[in-house]
Design an enzyme around this catalytic site. Structure first.
Site, PDB file in Angstrom:
ATOM      1  NE  ARG A 104      -3.962   0.558   1.826  1.00 29.27           N
ATOM      2  CZ  ARG A 104      -4.999   0.279   2.412  1.00 29.27           C
ATOM      3  NH1 ARG A 104      -5.313   1.180   3.678  1.00 29.27           N
ATOM      4  NH2 ARG A 104      -5.966  -0.249   1.998  1.00 29.27           N
ATOM      5  CG  HIS A 131      -8.251  -0.348  -2.701  1.00 32.55           C
ATOM      6  ND1 HIS A 131      -7.438  -1.241  -2.563  1.00 32.55           N
ATOM      7  CD2 HIS A 131      -9.067   0.263  -1.681  1.00 32.55           C
ATOM      8  CE1 HIS A 131      -7.668  -1.516  -1.444  1.00 32.55           C
ATOM      9  NE2 HIS A 131      -8.659  -0.524  -0.879  1.00 32.55           N
ATOM     10  CD  GLN A 134     -12.775  -2.039  -0.763  1.00 37.64           C
ATOM     11  OE1 GLN A 134     -11.644  -2.075   0.079  1.00 37.64           O
ATOM     12  NE2 GLN A 134     -14.020  -2.506  -0.398  1.00 37.64           N
ATOM     13  CG  ASP A 226     -13.887   5.646  -0.594  1.00 38.51           C
ATOM     14  OD1 ASP A 226     -14.004   5.458   0.464  1.00 38.51           O
ATOM     15  OD2 ASP A 226     -12.753   5.548  -1.355  1.00 38.51           O
ATOM     16  CB  CYS A 266     -14.028   0.858  -0.169  1.00 38.42           C
ATOM     17  SG  CYS A 266     -13.011   2.248   0.436  1.00 38.42           S
ATOM     18  NE  ARG A 294      -9.782  -5.740   0.005  1.00 44.05           N
ATOM     19  CZ  ARG A 294      -9.178  -4.706   0.744  1.00 44.05           C
ATOM     20  NH1 ARG A 294      -9.830  -3.801   1.119  1.00 44.05           N
ATOM     21  NH2 ARG A 294      -7.938  -4.533   0.767  1.00 44.05           N
TER      22      ARG A 294
END
Ligand code: CP
Length: 307
Positions: A104, A131, A134, A226, A266, A294
């Site tokens: 990340r 991402h 996700q 988001d 998310c 996830r």
């Protein structure tokens, strides 16, 4: 020798591979802790986080453990990519010891460099641009709710951020219609939009950008939102709160969507900003199912990269 694969943006996976990941993820979900395939047995994955995380860290550590492997998590102050050591040298060290890098990072080019300079798979665990894990978890969750429904339209309400970009690429790959409804000035970056549009030509997905959240909802299968201020943009949060005020996903907006449309996020959510609690906690919310997924979808990604 087999060419190593990475998951950096989803662009590198074919629609068939994405569908295979979703199918495997459902298998992993069904068989959890009963007959797990130990496809990462005696292997080690290193997780590098330049930004905070709850879901990504826990789900990757758990996925690696349940697949028979061992996870080591490092924070940016421990590694210092680009400060203490270049991404190239970090990659060239890690490949000597471990079998997988999950990273990340702020800059997307950092995960690209880790992938370029290491002979082991690299998974993007969120960058400023994408991402992908996700988006895959969202696709899996959507399948669970709407499996049989062929024509789907996803409407992303809010900031055209990394999650928005990845959902747009996912829709382009899978032939799902996608509209982002954002304030003027917050549209997806042209290079990302053009790339997704080029992919959509093949799948037949219709991609659109709108500044009218209510209008965008016609025919929606799912709404997505988001945070308005992503990690690293904190100085802009006051301005963004004003600019995005008309883009809150609340009961009034949900009432304008088709009655069977679901909503996701998310997470973490800023309740009362981009989404209200009565929507996030409602029966139409699939956000926490997506958070669970996830785990399963990342196992399926590891499965694909190591089989
Ligand atoms: N959605 C997500 O990536 O959560 P974390 O930032 O907690 O990992």
């Amino acid at each position: 020798m087999k060419q190593k694969r990475d998951l950096l943006s989803l662009v590198e996976f074919s629609p068939e591979e994405i569908r295979a990941i979703l199918t495997r993820a459902k298998e992993f979900k069904r068989s959890r802790l009963h007959k797990e395939r130990k496809i990462f047995s005696n292997k080690t994955g290193v997780l590098i986080f330049e930004k905070p995380s709850l879901r990504t860290r826990i789900t990757f550590e758990t996925a690696i453990h349940e697949l028979g492997g061992h996870a080591i998590t490092l924070t940016s102050d421990m590694v210092g990519i680009g400060k203490r050591e270049s991404a190239e040298d970090v990659a060239r060290n890690l490949e000597r010891w471990v079998h997988l890098i999950v990273a990340r990072t702020y800059s997307h080019s950092t995960v690209e460099q880790l992938a370029e300079y290491s002979s082991i798979p690299v998974i993007n665990a969120l960058t400023d641009t994408f991402h992908p894990c996700q988006a895959l978890a969202f696709a899996m969750t959507l399948d669970e709710y709407y499996g049989g429904k062929k024509k789907k339209k996803i409407v992303f309400i809010g900031d055209s951020n990394n999650v928005c970009n990845s959902i747009m690429v996912l829709c382009a790959k899978l032939g799902l219609d996608f509209t982002v409804a954002c304030p003027p000035g917050y549209e997806p970056a042209p290079q990302v939009l053009n790339m997704a549009a080029a992919i959509a030509v093949k799948s037949g997905a219709h991609l659109a950008v709108s500044h009218d959240p209510a209008g965008a909802l016609a025919g929606a299968t799912a709404l997505y939102t988001d945070v308005w201020t992503s990690m690293g943009q904190e100085k802009e949060s006051e301005k963004r709160a004003k600019d995005f005020a008309a883009f809150q996903v609340n009961k009034k907006l949900m009432a304008l969507a088709p009655a069977d449309a679901v909503v996701s996020h998310c997470l973490p959510a800023h309740r009362g900003e981009e989404i209200t609690s009565d929507v996030l906690d409602s029966e139409r919310s699939i956000a926490f199912d997506e958070a669970e997924n996830r785990l399963h979808v990342q196992k399926a990604v590891i499965d694909l990269l190591f089989s």
